[in-house]
Design an enzyme around this catalytic site. Structure first.
Site: not given
Length: 566
Positions: A131, A215, A239
């Protein structure tokens, strides 16, 4: 006339595409109407048979093939670089490609293997995605902010720019992992949808009318398209779990201080009431488990002061495996939370709960109703939102002000259009006291379940939705109560894919009466035809520091579900 930030964002967006070799560019990107589902057979058409075989092998399988000398790190890396390139063009899931560095790493690993006839670690030659909060040498970290382009976390003069790596990245390198891309995340990180002014919107690869979650939405989308066998996300309110659930993959939110967070970019840094966790995501439960084991093998507590000294516990793993066999020690016992009383799950999610509980009962395990203290989930939602607003939104608005970029509506709902009054010390302390009260109250309830399990111990974990949606429609992710409470409690939670939405089955009862206006909006946002074919996942929640137990349970549950679907 385009504003300066728009030009900068467009240039960055184009630079990401330009980093894809011409031979891997798609001539035409179909619309969602033309091709809703771009997974599996669709994306496979762009690959040769060897690339498909490699990229459809999980982390453990890749490591074994490379260690056996059957596949080289180079050919594995090139295959994933190719598939990731296609994935990004289809759903906008990547912020950074650095293929040259990946190829260089793979060649060095192959040279080591040729010379020493052994691997350097558990992940030798395995491509791992990250990420875009994690720093990698030679790669940019924007975290979705236009103002972070060509900076180190917004600072153009910071000497760490281009040279710094997050601690967990260093540890994975020691294990032989190959890094080749960093995946998309929403502006500010604080959303269950993934969007920003650079890559725009990350779509759900199984159903491109829906979001990929957030996210860690880029991770979920890329892993589902098998452009990555697994990688790292972060989770402060769901997330990791939301993208995993929406994409039909596996993801774990560990206890806060089990895996190292040192050197990872984040929003609202210094807010220590309810912390973000680094979690692993993968195409299989075994892959997510192997990543956790591998990281713990590096003794991260020696390098990150936040991490507890707790190696992988083989004993807990073995004890849990024994319980899955329904031996004399008794079956596993699970609580089931069908609704939190604020928003009822949409029909596909409600059906998934029935499927999972039925599979467990059929296998000889026990299921009991999970009835936590009244209003506790609502109170936990209030506590976590308070913690995000300690600084009045200053961190977020300062980052947006670096470029003057627009704030997205989903973020504006939480942080407004400008900073507000900050919490004072007394208010922060009060929120911490409330969080502690909620944790204690929930612990007492969990302990009380010993009275109904019949095993002489409380429930082993409980099943509940990750979200009321199979995946939210754009700008319609409005309720985080099913995921955020786990972060307040600092519990371990693992996502398991269960089924697919079916327009012929998943319908509200004609006489359904919404619980409140938020529930009414959730009902109105549901479209059985639009959702048809979307992944539906659930989370299995365990106590703090039960990563070994919950990952074993995830593996076991995935096997049960695959048997029932066979």
């Amino acid at each position: 006339m385009a504003l300066d930030w728009e030009k900068i964002a467009e240039a960055k967006r184009q630079a990401i595409l330009d980093s894809i070799p011409q031979k891997w560019r798609l001539d035409k990107i179909p619309s969602a109407e033309e091709q809703k589902d771009v997974t599996d057979g669709y994306i496979r058409q762009f690959l040769n048979s060897k690339e498909s075989e490699i990229t459809e092998t999980d982390i453990g399988g890749l490591a074994k093939q490379i260690a056996a000398g059957n596949w080289t790190s180079l050919e594995v890396t090139e295959a994933f670089c190719h598939r990731a390139s296609i994935a990004h063009q289809l759903v906008n899931c990547v912020h950074e490609f650095f293929f040259d560095a990946a190829i260089e790493s793979a060649k060095a690993l192959d040279a080591y293997f040729a010379k020493h006839k052994k691997t350097i670690g558990l992940l030798h030659g395995v491509p791992i995605s990250l990420k875009d909060q994690l720093h990698v040498k030679g790669a940019e970290t924007t975290m979705g902010y236009v103002g972070w382009i060509d900076t180190f976390e917004g600072n153009r003069d910071d000497p760490r720019k281009g040279t710094f790596e997050s601690e967990i990245v260093r540890e994975l390198r020691n294990l032989g992992a190959v890094f080749y891309c960093k995946t998309s995340c929403p502006q500010t990180l604080m959303s269950g949808e993934t969007f920003n002014n650079i890559i725009e919107y990350t779509w759900n690869p199984k159903n491109r009318f829906l979001c990929s979650g957030g996210s860690s939405g880029g991770e979920g989308a890329l892993i589902r398209l098998k452009g990555s066998p697994g990688g790292l996300g972060t989770d402060i309110a769901g997330s990791v779990r939301m993208p995993a659930a929406f994409s039909g993959t596996y993801g774990i939110k560990p206890t806060w201080d089990r895996l190292p967070y040192r050197g990872i970019a984040t929003s609202m840094d210094g807010q220590n009431s309810i912390l973000s966790s680094v979690g692993t995501m993968a195409t299989t439960a075994a892959g997510a488990k192997l990543l956790v084991q591998a990281i713990l093998s590096q003794q991260p507590w020696l390098y990150d002061p936040r991490v507890v000294d707790m190696p992988w516990r083989d004993t807990l793993e073995a004890e849990t495996k024994e319980l899955t066999k329904v031996t004399s020690k008794g079956p596993l016992v699970f609580g089931v939370l069908k609704t939190d009383g604020v928003v009822n799950p949409q029909p596909p999610v409600a059906r998934a709960i029935s499927i999972l509980t039925a599979a467990l009962i059929k296998a000889g395990h026990k299921v009991v109703e999970w009835t936590p203290p009244a209003n506790s989930h609502q109170a936990m939602m209030a506590a976590i939102v308070n913690s995000w607003r300690y600084d009045g939104g200053k961190d977020v608005h300062d980052a947006l002000a670096l470029s003057g970029e627009k704030i997205h509506p989903q973020i504006q709902r939480l942080f407004g259009t400008s900073p507000t009054e900050q919490f004072n010390g007394t208010q922060i302390a009060a929120n911490n006291i409330e969080r502690r009260r909620l944790q204690t109250e929930y612990m007492d309830y969990w302990n009380s379940t010993i009275e109904v399990t019949g095993t002489g111990r409380p429930v082993d974990g409980f099943i509940c939705p990750v979200a009321p949606y199979a995946a939210a429609r754009p700008q319609k992710y409005k309720y985080y109560g099913y995921s955020a409470f786990v972060n307040v409690l600092n519990y371990t939670s693992v996502n398991v894919p269960v089924t697919l939405a079916d327009q012929n089955i998943d319908k509200y009862d004609p006489g359904y009466t919404p619980l409140n206006e938020l529930d009414r909006a959730t009902v109105e946002d549901y479209d059985a035809e639009l959702y048809d074919g979307a992944h539906v996942g659930l989370q299995i929640v365990g106590r703090s520091y039960t990563e070994e137990k919950m990952l074993v349970i995830a593996e076991y549950v995935s096997e049960l579900l695959s048997q029932d679907n066979a």
